[in-house]
Design a protein around this motif. Sequence first.
Motif, PDB file in Angstrom:
ATOM      1  N   LEU A 117       4.423   4.425  14.162  1.00 58.30           N
ATOM      2  CA  LEU A 117       5.099   3.699  15.088  1.00 58.30           C
ATOM      3  C   LEU A 117       5.984   2.405  14.508  1.00 58.30           C
ATOM      4  CD1 LEU A 117       3.087   3.608  18.384  1.00 58.30           C
ATOM      5  CD2 LEU A 117       4.768   5.380  17.512  1.00 58.30           C
ATOM      6  N   VAL A 118       5.352   1.516  14.050  1.00 58.30           N
ATOM      7  CA  VAL A 118       5.815   0.517  13.337  1.00 58.30           C
ATOM      8  C   VAL A 118       5.444   0.535  11.664  1.00 58.30           C
ATOM      9  CG1 VAL A 118       6.062  -1.824  12.981  1.00 58.30           C
ATOM     10  CG2 VAL A 118       5.524  -0.991  15.249  1.00 58.30           C
ATOM     11  N   GLU A 119       6.411   1.304  10.775  1.00 61.58           N
ATOM     12  CA  GLU A 119       5.863   1.632   9.751  1.00 61.58           C
ATOM     13  C   GLU A 119       5.468   0.620   8.669  1.00 61.58           C
ATOM     14  OE1 GLU A 119       9.544   3.621   8.001  1.00 61.58           O
ATOM     15  OE2 GLU A 119      10.461   1.524   7.541  1.00 61.58           O
ATOM     16  N   ASP A 120       6.121  -0.687   8.876  1.00 61.35           N
ATOM     17  CA  ASP A 120       5.490  -1.977   7.958  1.00 61.35           C
ATOM     18  C   ASP A 120       4.528  -2.751   8.604  1.00 61.35           C
ATOM     19  OD1 ASP A 120       7.178  -2.875   9.517  1.00 61.35           O
ATOM     20  OD2 ASP A 120       8.124  -4.231   8.315  1.00 61.35           O
ATOM     21  N   LEU A 121       3.601  -2.074   9.494  1.00 64.51           N
ATOM     22  CA  LEU A 121       2.820  -2.890  10.315  1.00 64.51           C
ATOM     23  C   LEU A 121       1.627  -3.224   9.454  1.00 64.51           C
ATOM     24  CD1 LEU A 121       1.665  -4.424  12.875  1.00 64.51           C
ATOM     25  CD2 LEU A 121       0.714  -2.067  13.617  1.00 64.51           C
ATOM     26  N   VAL A 122       1.054  -4.630   9.360  1.00 62.73           N
ATOM     27  CA  VAL A 122      -0.069  -5.064   8.358  1.00 62.73           C
ATOM     28  C   VAL A 122      -0.988  -5.810   9.367  1.00 62.73           C
ATOM     29  CG1 VAL A 122      -0.782  -6.217   6.483  1.00 62.73           C
ATOM     30  CG2 VAL A 122       1.344  -5.105   6.555  1.00 62.73           C
ATOM     31  N   LEU A 123      -2.277  -5.398   9.735  1.00 58.19           N
ATOM     32  CA  LEU A 123      -3.207  -5.886  10.379  1.00 58.19           C
ATOM     33  C   LEU A 123      -4.292  -6.692   9.761  1.00 58.19           C
ATOM     34  CD1 LEU A 123      -3.829  -2.969  12.876  1.00 58.19           C
ATOM     35  CD2 LEU A 123      -2.509  -5.055  13.153  1.00 58.19           C
ATOM     36  N   SER A 124      -4.604  -7.651  10.053  1.00 59.66           N
ATOM     37  CA  SER A 124      -5.626  -8.554   9.398  1.00 59.66           C
ATOM     38  C   SER A 124      -6.419  -9.449  10.525  1.00 59.66           C
ATOM     39  CB  SER A 124      -5.266  -9.469   8.192  1.00 59.66           C
ATOM     40  OG  SER A 124      -4.390 -10.353   8.579  1.00 59.66           O
ATOM     41  N   GLY A 125      -7.695  -9.991  10.283  1.00 55.01           N
ATOM     42  CA  GLY A 125      -8.483 -10.812  11.214  1.00 55.01           C
ATOM     43  C   GLY A 125      -9.896 -10.866  10.963  1.00 55.01           C
ATOM     44  N   ASN A 126     -10.534 -11.432  11.714  1.00 53.74           N
ATOM     45  CA  ASN A 126     -11.908 -11.883  11.702  1.00 53.74           C
ATOM     46  C   ASN A 126     -12.453 -12.050  12.902  1.00 53.74           C
ATOM     47  OD1 ASN A 126     -12.765 -12.292   8.614  1.00 53.74           O
ATOM     48  ND2 ASN A 126     -10.801 -13.386   9.039  1.00 53.74           N
TER      49      ASN A 126
END
Length: 334
Positions: A117-126
């Motif tokens: 859907l969002v081609e440049d989506l980058v996820l991160s977290g803790n």
Amino acid sequence: MFSKTLIGLALSLAASTVIADTVWLKNGDRLSGKIKFYEGKKLVLSTEYGGAIALDWDQIATLESDQELLIKENALSGERAKSLQAAGPGQVTLVNGDAPKTVALTSIKQILKPKPLVEDLVLSGNLDAALDYKRAERDTDNYDIDLEAEARHGRWRHNGEAGYNREFQDAVVTTDNWNAEYALDRFFTEQWFWQGRFEYKRDKIEDLRRQRTLGTGPGYQFWDNELGGFSVTGLLNRSDYQYANGERDSFYALSAKWDYNRYLVGKSVELFSTGEVGKPLANVAEYAFDAEVGLRYKVTDWASLNMKAEKELVSGSEGDMDETHYSLGFGVGW
């Protein structure tokens, strides 16, 4: 002889279909595998013989791939390439239809697999959890859970935080609070952005029972790379306080936020700190301070041990808050 040649050619073709991507290094070495992503001057290549390998970008001569990849020559926009072809030293060719384009490797800021859907989506977290049990003259049980998540695409960055803390002393609840925050950043350049945020805090024990804050203001990203990041934000806030005796405060305030993290010892140790200090515009005697500092040690690629200290100070016309909390726990990251 002819049959051996055919067999060799067939094996070569079979190998090329299994191993799709190739990276040529400046020292003449050639590595095969699957390009996972490139960011922060590190190209991650997944291999059958060595797992995930992080390659220094400035040591790569050229590369090729038959998978569809998103190539970003700046932090805000990118180009979708059907495949990559090897080019001259320090270059790569983006294949996208009838008009291939050769670009310098130094111009590429990020390579990633396009999302549906969002081609440049980058996820991160803790997600960090800490449990502390003490059995002595006074029994103490402490539970602490903290979640931090970030999603970035194009010029937008979404930041979410949530936390819960509960403590018992001799089966009596002495601490019981939770908080949640959402902030949306819109980048205008690679450093400058504008933030809007909403924060809610609920405490069932302290005199200050509820805090609601809605704010907006400019921010500056000093750096955000493989070694960590550091940003500061100045906000104009509308805050609403509710106290245990039923009294309420509503006021406007100015605040400054910071978000800092730094990777050490080959990225196995992370030093981090976040916080905010605020001052109401109408009352010179009131202020608020909320900050945390800690260390996170990576046990595996996704699991970590963490320890941190949190401090919250609030001086208000109807009551004060002064809490310091220390925790040691286990977490997961993505």
